[in-house]
Design a protein around this motif. Sequence first.
Motif, PDB file in Angstrom:
ATOM      1  N   TYR A   1      -5.194  -2.670  -7.063  1.00 25.81           N
ATOM      2  CA  TYR A   1      -5.045  -4.072  -7.443  1.00 25.81           C
ATOM      3  C   TYR A   1      -6.075  -4.894  -6.690  1.00 25.81           C
ATOM      4  O   TYR A   1      -6.470  -4.542  -5.585  1.00 25.81           O
ATOM      5  CB  TYR A   1      -3.660  -4.612  -7.046  1.00 25.81           C
ATOM      6  CG  TYR A   1      -2.513  -3.936  -7.739  1.00 25.81           C
ATOM      7  CD1 TYR A   1      -2.005  -4.440  -8.923  1.00 25.81           C
ATOM      8  CD2 TYR A   1      -1.920  -2.795  -7.203  1.00 25.81           C
ATOM      9  CE1 TYR A   1      -0.935  -3.831  -9.553  1.00 25.81           C
ATOM     10  CE2 TYR A   1      -0.851  -2.178  -7.836  1.00 25.81           C
ATOM     11  CZ  TYR A   1      -0.376  -2.700  -9.006  1.00 25.81           C
ATOM     12  OH  TYR A   1       0.680  -2.090  -9.637  1.00 25.81           O
TER      13      TYR A   1
ATOM     14  N   ARG B   1       2.318  -7.208  -9.299  1.00 31.77           N
ATOM     15  CA  ARG B   1       2.258  -8.113 -10.446  1.00 31.77           C
ATOM     16  C   ARG B   1       3.212  -9.292 -10.284  1.00 31.77           C
ATOM     17  O   ARG B   1       3.027 -10.330 -10.915  1.00 31.77           O
ATOM     18  CB  ARG B   1       2.568  -7.352 -11.735  1.00 31.77           C
ATOM     19  CG  ARG B   1       1.541  -6.252 -12.033  1.00 31.77           C
ATOM     20  CD  ARG B   1       1.963  -5.384 -13.185  1.00 31.77           C
ATOM     21  NE  ARG B   1       3.273  -4.790 -12.916  1.00 31.77           N
ATOM     22  CZ  ARG B   1       3.972  -4.082 -13.800  1.00 31.77           C
ATOM     23  NH1 ARG B   1       3.484  -3.874 -15.009  1.00 31.77           N
ATOM     24  NH2 ARG B   1       5.146  -3.564 -13.484  1.00 31.77           N
TER      25      ARG B   1
ATOM     26  N   ALA C   1      -3.450  -6.006 -14.986  1.00 35.89           N
ATOM     27  CA  ALA C   1      -2.212  -5.754 -14.255  1.00 35.89           C
ATOM     28  C   ALA C   1      -1.860  -4.278 -14.209  1.00 35.89           C
ATOM     29  O   ALA C   1      -1.350  -3.791 -13.219  1.00 35.89           O
ATOM     30  CB  ALA C   1      -1.069  -6.541 -14.880  1.00 35.89           C
TER      31      ALA C   1
END
Length: 171
Positions: free
Chosen positions: A56, A31, A46
Amino acid sequence: MTSSRRARRVEVARIVPAEASVAFSWVADLRTHPRWIVATRLAGPAGPGPEIGSRYTMASGPGARRDPGSAMGRLVVPDRMVVEQLERPSTMQARVGRTRLRKLGPVLLGDAGFDVVPLDERRCRVVWWEEAHLAGPLPRAVTDPLVGLFLRQFMRISLSRLSRRLERPGR
């Protein structure tokens, strides 16, 4: 036909002005990557901080920061990853911190990660490594050297940005 050989390792290191646990928190948590990695943004939710199994998708490329609310656009490469290793560093115990990500495509496959080597209470060495290759269709003998050249420059610029970011009070 895909090759099962490992991708050529590309590695860039930099001494950064931060204690190892601070630097590790910046490199291990995807992040924070848009704050220091060139032309990159987090695509999608996130989620919580990094844990083994966290997934991710990063969007990288010249158009990545233009319209973060849009879907992947032209000149933006989706980079899907899953966290497979997280070992926090310790300056007191001289323990290296390690994170490893598996790249899931659709463009890049392989592994990538960061090693954070404590030097003292105010500095550490961050090593960013990638063993990534293009998913195809061109032969890896052709694409690996080109991917390596691109990654090395991309990583150098980004680690320089991380170092400058960690120099600032309040980061």
